[in-house]
Write an enzyme that holds these catalytic residues in place. Sequence first.
Site, mmCIF file in Angstrom:
data_model
loop_
_atom_site.group_PDB
_atom_site.id
_atom_site.type_symbol
_atom_site.label_atom_id
_atom_site.label_comp_id
_atom_site.label_asym_id
_atom_site.label_seq_id
_atom_site.Cartn_x
_atom_site.Cartn_y
_atom_site.Cartn_z
ATOM 1 N N PHE A 64 0.759 -1.272 0.197
ATOM 2 C CA PHE A 64 0.123 0.114 0.025
ATOM 3 C C PHE A 64 0.923 1.374 0.018
ATOM 4 C CE2 PHE A 64 -2.657 3.141 2.178
ATOM 5 C CZ PHE A 64 -3.657 2.943 1.152
ATOM 6 N N TYR B 250 -12.079 1.789 9.408
ATOM 7 C CA TYR B 250 -13.070 2.377 8.498
ATOM 8 C C TYR B 250 -13.551 1.396 7.185
ATOM 9 C CZ TYR B 250 -8.904 4.371 6.391
ATOM 10 O OH TYR B 250 -7.742 4.459 5.654
ATOM 11 N N LYS B 251 -12.895 0.060 7.093
ATOM 12 C CA LYS B 251 -13.000 -0.738 6.220
ATOM 13 C C LYS B 251 -14.004 -1.720 6.717
ATOM 14 C CE LYS B 251 -8.676 0.429 3.938
ATOM 15 N NZ LYS B 251 -7.070 0.587 3.803
ATOM 16 N N ARG C 122 -11.913 -2.902 -8.446
ATOM 17 C CA ARG C 122 -11.753 -3.670 -7.276
ATOM 18 C C ARG C 122 -13.209 -3.790 -6.735
ATOM 19 N NH1 ARG C 122 -8.282 -1.533 -2.233
ATOM 20 N NH2 ARG C 122 -9.809 0.034 -2.388
HETATM 21 C C1 LIG Z 1 -6.438 1.432 3.830
HETATM 22 C C2 LIG Z 1 -4.947 1.152 4.411
HETATM 23 C C3 LIG Z 1 -4.170 2.071 4.988
HETATM 24 C C4 LIG Z 1 -4.855 3.494 5.725
HETATM 25 O O1 LIG Z 1 -4.089 4.423 6.010
HETATM 26 P P1 LIG Z 1 -4.434 5.514 6.705
HETATM 27 O O2 LIG Z 1 -3.551 6.292 7.401
HETATM 28 O O3 LIG Z 1 -5.944 5.185 7.601
HETATM 29 O O4 LIG Z 1 -4.944 6.593 5.503
HETATM 30 C C5 LIG Z 1 -3.062 1.936 5.448
HETATM 31 N N1 LIG Z 1 -2.513 0.766 4.902
HETATM 32 C C6 LIG Z 1 -3.030 -0.139 4.186
HETATM 33 C C7 LIG Z 1 -2.426 -1.523 4.000
HETATM 34 C C8 LIG Z 1 -4.383 0.096 3.955
HETATM 35 O O5 LIG Z 1 -5.207 -0.884 3.291
#
Ligand SMILES: *Cc1c(COP(=O)(O)O)cnc(C)c1O
Length: 414
Positions: free
Chosen positions: A123, A226-227, A374
């Site tokens: 990510f 939040y997911k 996705r």
């Molecule tokens: C959604 C997600 C994040 C989100 O990071 P934030 O700091 O909350 O914006 C980080 N790492 C991964 C792997 C994710 O899927």
Amino acid sequence: MISREDAAALDGEDRLGSLRDEFVIEPDGPIYLDGNSLGRLPRATQARLSKLVAEEWGLGLVRSWDDWIDLPTTVGDKLGAAFLGAAPGQVLIADSTSLNLYKLASAALAARPGAIALDGYEFPSDRYVLEGLAQAHGVELRWFAGHPPDGPSVDDVAGALAQGGVRLVVLSMVSFGSGAWADVEAITEAAHDAGALILWDCSHAVGSVPIELDASGADLAVGCTYKYLNAGPGSPAFLYVRADHQPTMRQPIWGWFGQADQFGMGDRYAPAAGIGQHGVGSPPMLGVAAVDTGIDVLARGGIDALRTKAVALTSLVVDLHDEWMAPLGFELGSPRDPDRRGAHVSLRHADAWRITQALRAEGVIGDFRGDGVRLGPAPAYTRFVDVWDGMARLRDLVAARRHLAYGVETGRVT
Ligand SMILES: *Cc1c(COP(=O)(O)O)cnc(C)c1O
């Protein structure tokens, strides 16, 4: 041939069917297949936040901190028990995932200086945070290629470790792009054999696959809420530090919420014992409360039932892809083996961005990542007919080439 009646029959047998009623869902609203990006709003959260604002803040004012102050750890313990396989005292709700990654990776580097190994397909925020850290500390970033759609495999990780010097491996448990579910036990063992700590990013894994942080020997973990946990936009993330590491893991941002005797307001920083040290500033209480109710709602389903349904939902996406979408130029961008897949699926296509836009305009919400459309049919509230209808609309719009009416320029948010 899978008919809509087949999908409806699966809904009829679905033990989690009634969990959908716990969420705010617009009748005749769009088909929502993006629960892995922003989960739906639980009704209980709407009620809890209304009460928090009107009564706890509005009337209780500063006195309400007596009730709020321990929530980041009590909710952390609840999350640990329900979804992380973590005994109490090891999970804290705090900050964003990116910031928690920074804090824990810094702590790991200070405890065991050396190279950091990570996946080139990781990510973006995780890659950027680690790039910055590596530069600041003058340590090497050891990249490996996780070979989507099935990787990263233990061999990918072991390849990076074989050259020696790695002291921290950072990896998503479920890949944000492909949905590949890493072989947690084997990769943990490989990291430990090489003298490295392992830090799991559980953002796409929590609430979608069973997680056993304690039993797997994980050292550190972070993840967002939040997911699949449905705690709302920008809700605070979580972090996990295994109990026996807590005395030696010192995070770098010394705020008063990590201070031993917080309201003693002492002259010098002294880290709180235990997981509390990993707090920094005032926790966002609206967000923490939303994490609390989000866990409660999801825990009523339970991870075993959620996992079973996620496998069935993503398998339906894969089957319909093979039947309808592959002839239209799509390619599966996710593992075919459901045991290696989280709860979302990527459908690769050269025109994926235009297709994603057209799909939204036709009432089906997914998103665009890399080269794929996705789809995240979150098991808590997605019906099998939603998947069937969404895929049918996708098929029809691409067959009629309606996506060609959309621009190729990507928007600010995709
Ligand atoms: C959604 C997600 C994040 C989100 O990071 P934030 O700091 O909350 O914006 C980080 N790492 C991964 C792997 C994710 O899927």
